[in-house]
Design an enzyme around this catalytic site. Structure first.
Site, PDB file in Angstrom:
ATOM      1  N   CYS A   2       0.839  -1.201   0.000  1.00 51.29           N
ATOM      2  CA  CYS A   2       0.000   0.000   0.000  1.00 51.29           C
ATOM      3  C   CYS A   2       0.876   1.253   0.000  1.00 51.29           C
ATOM      4  CB  CYS A   2      -0.944   0.047   1.181  1.00 51.29           C
ATOM      5  SG  CYS A   2      -2.131  -1.305   1.253  1.00 51.29           S
ATOM      6  N   ARG A  27       6.137  -1.158  -4.215  1.00 50.82           N
ATOM      7  CA  ARG A  27       5.664  -1.770  -2.974  1.00 50.82           C
ATOM      8  C   ARG A  27       4.648  -2.875  -3.230  1.00 50.82           C
ATOM      9  NH1 ARG A  27       6.530   2.217   1.369  1.00 50.82           N
ATOM     10  NH2 ARG A  27       4.803   1.380   2.548  1.00 50.82           N
ATOM     11  N   TRP A  74      -3.070  -2.823  -1.491  1.00 47.41           N
ATOM     12  CA  TRP A  74      -2.846  -4.272  -1.490  1.00 47.41           C
ATOM     13  C   TRP A  74      -3.921  -4.869  -0.608  1.00 47.41           C
ATOM     14  CZ3 TRP A  74      -1.410  -8.141   2.066  1.00 47.41           C
ATOM     15  CH2 TRP A  74      -0.886  -9.314   1.501  1.00 47.41           C
ATOM     16  N   ASN A  99      -3.405   2.804   5.063  1.00 46.68           N
ATOM     17  CA  ASN A  99      -2.548   1.623   5.090  1.00 46.68           C
ATOM     18  C   ASN A  99      -2.687   0.969   6.456  1.00 46.68           C
ATOM     19  OD1 ASN A  99      -1.615   2.489   2.624  1.00 46.68           O
ATOM     20  ND2 ASN A  99       0.415   3.074   3.353  1.00 46.68           N
ATOM     21  N   GLY A 100      -2.603  -0.363   6.501  1.00 50.46           N
ATOM     22  CA  GLY A 100      -2.642  -1.054   7.778  1.00 50.46           C
ATOM     23  C   GLY A 100      -3.878  -1.924   7.924  1.00 50.46           C
ATOM     24  N   GLU A 478      16.054 -19.982  -0.519  1.00 49.28           N
ATOM     25  CA  GLU A 478      15.872 -18.721  -1.234  1.00 49.28           C
ATOM     26  C   GLU A 478      15.623 -18.970  -2.718  1.00 49.28           C
ATOM     27  OE1 GLU A 478      15.821 -14.563  -2.160  1.00 49.28           O
ATOM     28  OE2 GLU A 478      15.286 -15.796  -0.436  1.00 49.28           O
ATOM     29  N   LYS A 482      12.275 -17.766  -4.740  1.00 47.92           N
ATOM     30  CA  LYS A 482      12.282 -16.925  -5.933  1.00 47.92           C
ATOM     31  C   LYS A 482      11.472 -17.559  -7.057  1.00 47.92           C
ATOM     32  CE  LYS A 482      14.293 -13.474  -4.447  1.00 47.92           C
ATOM     33  NZ  LYS A 482      13.490 -13.761  -3.251  1.00 47.92           N
ATOM     34  N   GLU A 485       7.755 -17.310  -6.229  1.00 49.59           N
ATOM     35  CA  GLU A 485       7.272 -15.928  -6.205  1.00 49.59           C
ATOM     36  C   GLU A 485       6.932 -15.404  -7.591  1.00 49.59           C
ATOM     37  OE1 GLU A 485       9.156 -13.282  -2.642  1.00 49.59           O
ATOM     38  OE2 GLU A 485      10.590 -14.024  -4.107  1.00 49.59           O
ATOM     39  N   HIS A 501      14.211 -38.748   4.120  1.00 54.08           N
ATOM     40  CA  HIS A 501      13.237 -38.650   5.202  1.00 54.08           C
ATOM     41  C   HIS A 501      11.900 -38.080   4.720  1.00 54.08           C
ATOM     42  CE1 HIS A 501      16.177 -39.823   8.173  1.00 54.08           C
ATOM     43  NE2 HIS A 501      17.019 -38.925   7.690  1.00 54.08           N
ATOM     44  N   LYS A 600       5.936  -5.413  -1.961  1.00 58.32           N
ATOM     45  CA  LYS A 600       7.362  -5.216  -1.717  1.00 58.32           C
ATOM     46  C   LYS A 600       7.650  -4.935  -0.253  1.00 58.32           C
ATOM     47  CE  LYS A 600      11.647  -4.667  -3.003  1.00 58.32           C
ATOM     48  NZ  LYS A 600      12.416  -5.851  -3.413  1.00 58.32           N
TER      49      LYS A 600
END
Length: 605
Positions: A2, A27, A74, A99-100, A478, A482, A485, A501, A600
């Protein structure tokens, strides 16, 4: 996550608002909108597409005004839909962007509905708008103050009212908001970057602050309505989005910026001492006997990677916590624990909350690793190390991650030196490795054409496994993150020794298994794990150090990396995984820089 831009100007403020939204697109968002006061009434345009489309609609409507607010949303409460996009109106009198997350919005909504207010959206924001309207008696700042006193949760808001056309009021708690000052013009924004083309003077609001902006000046009060003084700071204009140049997306550009970013983060011949982290006392770290690393997502993986450095170089016990979990469980604090929150934006709500929780337990030795010097997490911490990644536009973090790793490695060496475990010869060796890191990274990036060929193959699958061992296990995590995402391929990272396992049950001839294979003490064991996959006809893709003695065979594809780079090897091995994810996403035609559902800067819990 946002973005807010608002202002009271002596000109048409709409171009400033739209440019501010463009600067905040990094963002992440799924809707956007702008509202102004014109002809004695609020007017707005909202869009479920990009800011450029909003700009076109605004021009077609001829929307102009001196007082306005704008937003990129968002979605949290309420799906991405026009009626849920901001700005939100109440009674065609109050306009708000927010925002929030308001945790008690349901109870407030019941009360307001009972008072006759009708709700046109599913958002918690509309509750704030109606609440402000219910308290409005000719003084917008007072109405906002009374309304926010009833809110539980996090918020940053900007509000205007048609009855006071030359006034904008903002408030914040747990979500960032800054004032930008330019003569008689005043602005609000989530990030100074949004206003960098109109001012370099900013006031950073603190939790509980209420800002009253008008042509007569700016005043700030606390929740009790008492005036408070917040110092205005002059900031060098932060760099804005540069041109893409030869690159297809910002993510690709930022991957290739990493050699420069890491060299700027720790310049050649820098000293490993406490002053690097803002400590004035050379013995500031002498009593530290434990490390607590806090982070979310990619920052959590940088912490997992660094745990090995702290324990092997500095010989100091290190605990790694996911920020959103740490703050809600009982822990055993230590007064000599160094708490290290890690965040690209410095506004990550979970990490900021975890930091404050650690401080509430009496852990006062805090050191932020962050890319934004003016952020909330940096301001909340005693010490800090500001990485030099520069603006990162792509939602999927790349250069912020590698510069975090550099910062954490430097901290590990500094602590090892302070604790007597790093002698002059070792210090010189670590400095030499850091100095040569940029060149080594450039060598890795030269493998891009080979990686593209692999990406065409992996793009045809729906699931993938990433394997690593030791300090490279977090790099496998990571790499999997990626890929999922930006390409939307399901991917999981595992320690290679854990294959038998459970994960080995997933391996078939249709399952790509990506392996990071440094020539370290675990290489031979890793080779055995690779054979376990090949025996089940899995398709293995290995990034192997040049001296690892792995080569192409049936079911085994190998791209040779530079020779083993010692403790800093994880930084080299993450780059090809970033490129693999990037080119896989390009092949699948996804929105690389702005993947669906992601933001973001995650400023809500």
């Amino acid at each position: 996550m946002c973005g807010i831009v608002a202002g009271i100007a002596e000109r048409n403020v709409v171009p400033v608002l739209l440019e501010g939204l463009r600067r905040l697109e990094y963002r992440g968002y799924d809707s956007c909108g702008v509202a102004v006061l014109r002809d004695g009434a609020p007017h707005r345009v909202r869009s479920l597409t990009r800011v450029r489309s909003l700009d076109r609609e605004v021009r077609e409507m001829g929307l102009e005004g001196w007082t306005g607010i704008a937003h990129t949303r968002w979605a949290t409460h309420g799906a991405p839909a026009t009626q849920n996009a901001h700005p939100i109106f109440s009674q065609n009198e109050i306009a708000i962007v927010h925002n929030g997350i308001i945790e008690n919005f349901e109870a407030l909504k019941i009360t307001l509905s009972g008072a006759g207010y009708e709700f046109a959206s599913q958002t918690d924001t509309e509750v704030i708008a109606h609440l402000i309207h219910s308290y409005y008696q000719g003084d917008l700042a007072e109405a906002v103050r009374r309304a926010v006193s009833e809110l539980r949760g996090a918020y940053a808001i900007a509000v205007f009212c048609k009855s006071e056309p030359e006034r904008v009021v903002g408030a914040r708690y747990g979500s960032p908001l800054v004032i930008g000052i330019n003569g008689k013009e005043s602005f609000l924004a989530s990030d100074p970057l949004a206003l960098s083309d109109v001012t370099d003077r900013f006031i950073f609001l603190q939790d509980g602050d209420i800002a009253d902006l008008s042509h007569n000046g700016t005043r700030v009060m606390n929740r009790d309505g008492q005036p408070v003084v917040r110092e205005a700071r002059t900031l060098a204009h932060p760099p804005t989005e540069a041109a893409l140049g030869p690159y297809r997306h910002f993510m690709q550009k930022e991957i290739f910026e990493q050699p420069l970013a890491v060299s700027k983060t720790f310049p050649r011949n820098s000293a490993f001492d406490a002053s690097l982290f803002g400590a004035t006392d050379p013995q500031a770290f002498a009593q530290i006997d434990r490390i607590l690393l806090l982070g979310c997502g990619t920052s959590h993986y940088s912490a997992l990677t660094a745990k090995a450095w702290f324990e092997s170089i500095a010989k100091i016990p290190t605990q790694v916590e996911i920020s959103s979990e740490y703050r809600y469980r009982e822990t055993i604090p230590g007064k000599n624990t160094l708490v290290v929150p890690i965040s690209q934006s410095g506004e990550t709500a979970d990490t900021l909350g975890a930091l404050m929780h650690a401080q509430s337990l009496g852990q006062d030795h805090t050191l932020a690793i962050c890319n934004v010097a003016t952020s909330a997490i940096v301001r909340q911490s005693r010490w800090s190390f500001i990485t030099q990644a520069g603006p990162e536009i792509g939602v999927a973090s790349t250069k912020a991650f590698t510069t975090q790793l550099v910062a954490l490695f430097v901290l590990a060496v500094t602590l090892g030196r302070a604790r007597g475990y790093v002698d002059a010869q070792q210090e010189a060796s670590y400095r030499s490795q850091l100095s040569g890191l940029s060149t080594a990274l450039q060598g890795v990036l030269a493998r891009e054409p080979q990686i593209i060929a692999w990406a065409h193959e992996i793009a045809r699958t729906d699931s993938a496994i990433f394997l690593g061992r030791g300090s490279h296990f977090p790099i496998a995590l990571e790499g999997a993150l990626k890929l999922k995402e930006i390409s939307y391929i399901h991917a999981e990272g595992y320690p290679a020794g854990e294959l038998k396992h459970g994960p080995l049950a997933l391996v078939t001839d249709a399952m790509p298994v990506v392996v990071t294979a440094p020539n370290d003490g675990l290489l031979e064991k890793l080779k055995s794990n690779i054979q376990e996959v090949r025996a089940r006809r899995g398709q293995v893709y290995v990034f192997a150090d040049a001296d690892a003695n792995l080569s192409n065979e049936e079911g085994l594809r190998v791209i040779q990396m530079p020779e083993y780079y010692g403790a800093l090897s994880p930084i080299l091995h993450v780059l090809p995984l970033q490129l693999l994810a990037y080119h896989t996403a390009c092949t699948r035609g996804t929105d690389v820089d702005k993947p669906r559902n992601l933001a973001k800067s995650v400023t809500v819990e």
